[in-house]
Design an enzyme around this catalytic site. Sequence first.
Site, PDB file in Angstrom:
ATOM      1  N   LYS A 195       0.856  -1.185   0.000  1.00 43.61           N
ATOM      2  CA  LYS A 195       0.000   0.000   0.000  1.00 43.61           C
ATOM      3  C   LYS A 195       0.892   1.234   0.000  1.00 43.61           C
ATOM      4  CE  LYS A 195      -3.561   2.429   2.583  1.00 43.61           C
ATOM      5  NZ  LYS A 195      -4.519   2.372   3.694  1.00 43.61           N
ATOM      6  N   LYS A 248      -2.139  -1.486  -3.869  1.00 44.29           N
ATOM      7  CA  LYS A 248      -3.013  -0.315  -3.784  1.00 44.29           C
ATOM      8  C   LYS A 248      -2.197   0.961  -3.857  1.00 44.29           C
ATOM      9  CE  LYS A 248      -6.003   1.985  -0.547  1.00 44.29           C
ATOM     10  NZ  LYS A 248      -6.407   2.061   0.818  1.00 44.29           N
TER      11      LYS A 248
HETATM   12  C1  PBG Z   1      -7.429   3.359   5.522  1.00 45.77           C
HETATM   13  C2  PBG Z   1      -7.681   3.228   4.080  1.00 45.77           C
HETATM   14  C3  PBG Z   1      -7.490   4.182   3.072  1.00 45.77           C
HETATM   15  C4  PBG Z   1      -8.005   3.640   1.907  1.00 45.77           C
HETATM   16  C5  PBG Z   1      -8.463   2.371   2.219  1.00 45.77           C
HETATM   17  N1  PBG Z   1      -8.217   2.120   3.564  1.00 45.77           N
HETATM   18  C6  PBG Z   1      -7.003   5.556   3.118  1.00 45.77           C
HETATM   19  C7  PBG Z   1      -5.673   5.950   3.551  1.00 45.77           C
HETATM   20  O1  PBG Z   1      -4.747   5.139   3.705  1.00 45.77           O
HETATM   21  O2  PBG Z   1      -5.538   7.129   3.765  1.00 45.77           O
HETATM   22  C8  PBG Z   1      -8.061   4.337   0.585  1.00 45.77           C
HETATM   23  C9  PBG Z   1      -9.151   3.924  -0.317  1.00 45.77           C
HETATM   24  C10 PBG Z   1      -9.415   4.835  -1.443  1.00 45.77           C
HETATM   25  O3  PBG Z   1      -8.759   5.881  -1.655  1.00 45.77           O
HETATM   26  O4  PBG Z   1     -10.356   4.525  -2.178  1.00 45.77           O
HETATM   27  N2  PBG Z   1      -6.223   2.990   5.991  1.00 45.77           N
END
Ligand code: PBG
Length: 327
Positions: A195, A248
């Site tokens: 991520k 992601k």
């Molecule tokens: C929380 C999380 C996030 C997303 C999914 N889980 C946001 C972040 O890390 O700030 C992002 C999902 C999206 O942008 O559609 N940890």
Amino acid sequence: MTFPMTRLRRFRATPALRALVRETTLEPGDLVAPLFVCHGDKIRRPIASMPGQAQLSVDEAVREAEELARLGVGGVILFGIPEKKDAVGSEGYAKDGIVPRALRAMRAAAPGLTLWADVCLCEYTDHGHCGVLAGERVDNDKSLPLLARAAVTYAEAGADIVAPSDMMDGRVGAIRKALDAAGFSETPIVSYAAKYASAFYGPFREAAGSAPQFGDRRGYQMDPSNGDEALREVALDLEEGADMVMVKPALPYLDIVRRVKERFGVPVAAYNVSGEYSMLKAAAERGWLDGERAALETLTAIRRAGADVILTYHAKEIAPILGKKFP
Ligand code: PBG
């Protein structure tokens, strides 16, 4: 054999011929729809930066889940908007928190639908970071038991899958151990393994009210420049017991999706995140591109790169037209 014996256009002549040699499939069952659930009743609060998406109270989220189940989508992943935030993200692991409530209601209303619960503290902490703080840093090891508690709470409430998105080191192992100890050895973990600290999460943070109140997430999410490190993240999560790994965002990281699939050969998910959705919607609203075709092409490309499953806000609009139309 080359031209004129070989003519690759022969198989492009008709829809039926194109279908015959199509390499990548895209089905409703490959898609998982993110839902934002909030307290209250009969609430459908549109998210300005994500046209077509809304914060939903449990009753509305249940209706949405029933419709998605009818469309044959592969599942829903729940994000909670708590009543109250605090320093340790209490509602994230409270048994009567918003996500467990939604899970119980959905479990009853759509028994065949796969329910995913995102596991993270950022929606629940008043500082907006994904774990608990020690000064201005997120304390990795102190966050682990809270994340594990959240995962067990969601499994108890009926989650079929838990998906940690916090990016703390060691959280997959901690969650696996806690689930097993609580009798949930059959509950799979989909880890957000690679991520990235991405600008494309902007609209989500509006949707979930989870923007960090100071600093950013670069101390725990990955540097967009790194690819080899993503493979290390995936290897570690698999060793700790992840059943599926996620990359992601999706579109700017298709090379990572491909490398993970080739190297590990395990189930791979990709998250077509909020910013990817919003930029496409914004262009479509202006008539700058055909939104439906662009969404189909995007999701197909993510599958072609190697993703088995795609988490996408396009799920509801795209599921009904799959099989009928193709880019
Ligand atoms: C929380 C999380 C996030 C997303 C999914 N889980 C946001 C972040 O890390 O700030 C992002 C999902 C999206 O942008 O559609 N940890």
